[in-house]
Design an enzyme around this catalytic site. Structure first.
Site, PDB file in Angstrom:
ATOM      1  N   GLY A 236      -1.890  62.537  23.674  1.00  0.00           N
ATOM      2  CA  GLY A 236      -3.574  62.577  22.709  1.00  0.00           C
ATOM      3  C   GLY A 236      -4.880  63.392  23.671  1.00  0.00           C
ATOM      4  O   GLY A 236      -4.096  64.376  24.548  1.00  0.00           O
ATOM      5  N   SER A 237      -6.005  62.649  23.814  1.00  0.00           N
ATOM      6  CA  SER A 237      -6.686  63.283  24.630  1.00  0.00           C
ATOM      7  C   SER A 237      -6.330  63.681  26.012  1.00  0.00           C
ATOM      8  O   SER A 237      -6.386  62.582  26.676  1.00  0.00           O
ATOM      9  CB  SER A 237      -8.242  63.628  24.344  1.00  0.00           C
ATOM     10  OG  SER A 237      -8.949  61.755  24.643  1.00  0.00           O
ATOM     11  N   THR A 238      -7.222  64.138  26.732  1.00  0.00           N
ATOM     12  CA  THR A 238      -6.830  65.040  27.495  1.00  0.00           C
ATOM     13  C   THR A 238      -8.149  63.512  28.584  1.00  0.00           C
ATOM     14  O   THR A 238      -8.171  62.684  29.583  1.00  0.00           O
ATOM     15  CB  THR A 238      -7.864  66.120  28.183  1.00  0.00           C
ATOM     16  OG1 THR A 238      -6.420  66.716  28.290  1.00  0.00           O
ATOM     17  CG2 THR A 238      -7.908  65.839  29.868  1.00  0.00           C
ATOM     18  N   GLY A 241      -6.044  60.346  28.486  1.00  0.00           N
ATOM     19  CA  GLY A 241      -4.932  60.164  29.553  1.00  0.00           C
ATOM     20  C   GLY A 241      -5.556  59.753  30.526  1.00  0.00           C
ATOM     21  O   GLY A 241      -5.125  59.480  31.365  1.00  0.00           O
ATOM     22  N   GLU A 258       0.772  64.088  27.186  1.00  0.00           N
ATOM     23  CA  GLU A 258       0.825  65.280  26.737  1.00  0.00           C
ATOM     24  C   GLU A 258      -0.592  65.150  25.924  1.00  0.00           C
ATOM     25  O   GLU A 258      -0.791  64.643  25.003  1.00  0.00           O
ATOM     26  CB  GLU A 258       1.925  65.139  25.681  1.00  0.00           C
ATOM     27  CG  GLU A 258       2.417  66.557  25.429  1.00  0.00           C
ATOM     28  CD  GLU A 258       1.244  66.702  24.110  1.00  0.00           C
ATOM     29  OE1 GLU A 258       0.135  67.281  24.321  1.00  0.00           O
ATOM     30  OE2 GLU A 258       2.103  66.205  22.852  1.00  0.00           O
ATOM     31  N   CYS A 292      -2.490  70.482  19.661  1.00  0.00           N
ATOM     32  CA  CYS A 292      -2.809  71.108  20.222  1.00  0.00           C
ATOM     33  C   CYS A 292      -2.072  71.844  20.718  1.00  0.00           C
ATOM     34  O   CYS A 292      -2.327  73.098  22.126  1.00  0.00           O
ATOM     35  CB  CYS A 292      -2.401  69.861  21.618  1.00  0.00           C
ATOM     36  SG  CYS A 292      -0.650  68.891  21.409  1.00  0.00           S
TER      37      CYS A 292
END
Length: 494
Positions: A236-238, A241, A258, A292
């Site tokens: 998912g998104s940074t 994360g 990831e 991504c």
């Protein structure tokens, strides 16, 4: 009334404490089904069930785990059309993508990790000769390195691929002897329950696989913070994360992350422009740019800049936007109205920052497009590296193009590398050049987890993951088995 899905906890299909919510078809805005909203207590119950099941499952023979994974693949293949239709309906993927890149990949991954369960987990190390000293007499010490399962793994999956992504987590985790709690993306969780049903039919023991869903962030938080969880695997998104990583750090939980990407596509003036456009153009079509690994940030040498823009504009002109179920549709909707609005706001931001809108930039109109969350493939030119549209992940069918000048081939390489690496992300980059040696030379210097040289293709045995804020750890192929295992050493006197 649409079918009400139940949670899967400890081998039982369980009614959710917090009711149900509607899963909406991004193309038609119709209700696909009703997904269960788990309570925090139910998420903790799922983790507890996984903990209870771990001891026996981790001690099963590899052949038994392999057989279950193979049977699950067979069940998924048997119901292939039903699963592909559901994936298309809840994710908005085109029919071809739902079939070939979602369900088919999930089937392939279960088969791959059935074989993975049989891969050696022990390796003998060279014996060490020790001199006499404070630790004892002189002697020879043997050693064995073993890969052991981590324990209970929470798998938090992404909305852009509700089949391949969870299969890529669940299958290798089970192959290594872990048990799992799967928390699917709230936008399209129904496919993941279909995967759980296939595993149940294949004979996975109660508690080995658990699935809990919900729109409330408390569901995901509970799946991460539970004291029964040993590892979190997240796609998912940074930003999300980073928050997960903070919780994992407090509990010393293992992580596989990831995260976001802003793939740089370097195009030198000796490149095959048609090949480069065919690769870069997939951003406009594949998952409608919701991926991504897409080459969304083009860094192109000035000598071929205008020609590349012309070819990318022509490429967009051939793309049919519309109902993903219809034959010939290339660009389907994005996942939600909120995400469509977010992408459109980035395009408007690009205009304000000084980017030139070469193609797209307006909401598509036409037959069948009055409903659904459609975004026109958009090409932004004359960009610079300080623009937010260049630096931030848009996650939609938007490509930004940054030109650069160079007086020599050597200067071109240095400038391209500096621009490409001037990013918070480092997942997958790309290099297009007629000189393959140059392509590899530049690829080796890029700060990215993967680099495609004159291709966007991936080798599905190669390690996958990112540098910098694009993630932590590597999976795919045998590397996924390593990711879901801990190394243990055993030593003995020779």
């Amino acid at each position: 009334m649409s079918e009400r899905q139940r949670l899967f906890i400890g081998g039982e299909w369980t009614e959710p404490d917090a009711g149900h919510y509607e899963v909406v078809n991004p193309a038609t805005e119709e209700v696909v089904g009703l997904a269960p909203e788990a309570s925090r207590a139910q998420v903790h119950a799922a983790a507890s069930a996984a903990r209870e099941a771990f001891g026996s499952w981790s001690r099963t023979e590899p052949e038994e785990r392999a057989a279950i994974l193979d049977r699950a693949a067979a069940v998924l293949r048997r119901d292939f059309e039903q699963h592909a239709d559901l994936a298309c309906a809840e994710s908005g993927a085109t029919a071809g993508t739902a079939r070939g890149m979602q369900v088919a990949v999930a089937v392939a991954r279960f088969h791959r990790y059935a074989k993975g369960a049989l891969e050696p987990v022990e390796a003998g190390l060279p014996p060490q000769i020790n001199e006499a000293g404070p630790m004892g007499r002189a002697g020879v010490v043997g050693a064995l390195a073993l890969r052991r399962p981590v324990g209970v793994v929470t798998c938090i999956t992404s909305y852009n691929n509700p089949w391949a992504n969870p299969a890529g987590k669940v299958a290798p985790a089970l192959a290594m002897g872990n048990t799992v709690v799967v928390k699917p993306a709230p936008q399209d969780p129904l496919s993941v329950y279909g995967m759980a049903a296939a595993l149940e039919e294949a004979g996975v023991p109660p508690g080995v696989v658990n699935v809990v869903s919900g729109r409330d962030v408390a569901v995901g938080e509970a799946a991460v913070e539970s004291p029964d969880v040993d590892m979190v695997s997240f796609t998912g998104s940074t930003a999300v994360g980073q928050r997960i990583g903070e919780v994992c750090g407090r509990g010393m939980k293992r992580q596989l992350m990831e995260l976001g990407g802003k793939g740089a596509a370097i195009v030198f003036d000796d490149a095959d422009l048609d090949a480069a456009v065919a690769g870069i153009g997939t951003t406009f079509s594949f998952y409608s740019g919701q991926i991504c690994t897409a080459p969304t940030r083009v860094i192109v040498q000035r000598g071929v800049y205008e020609r590349l823009l012309e070819k990318l504009t022509a490429y967009i002109g051939y793309l049919k936007i519309g109902d993903p179920r219809e034959k010939g549709t290339i660009v389907g909707p994005v996942i939600s109205a909120a995400h469509r609005d977010r992408i459109e706001s980035y395009v408007e931001l690009g205009r304000k920052e000084g980017a030139r809108v070469v193609a797209g930039g307006e909401r598509p109109t036409g037959p069948g497009l009055d409903k659904g969350f459609y975004v026109a493939p958009t090409l932004l030119a004359d960009c610079t590296n300080d623009m937010r549209v260049v630096r931030e992940e848009i996650f939609g069918p938007v490509v930004v193009v940054v030109p650069f000048d160079a007086a020599s081939p050597e200067e071109a390489e240095e400038k391209a590398l500096a621009l490409a690496d001037d990013s918070d992300f480092g997942l997958i980059d790309y290099v297009w050049s007629g000189d393959v040696a140059r392509g590899f030379r530049v690829a080796r210097r890029l700060r990215a987890g993967g680099v495609g040289v004159n291709t966007i293709a991936r080798n599905m045995e190669a390690p996958f993951g990112g540098f910098k804020k694009s993630g932590v750890g590597r999976d795919v192929g045998s590397y996924a088995l390593h990711a879901y295992s801990e190394l243990q050493s055993i030593v003995w006197p020779g």
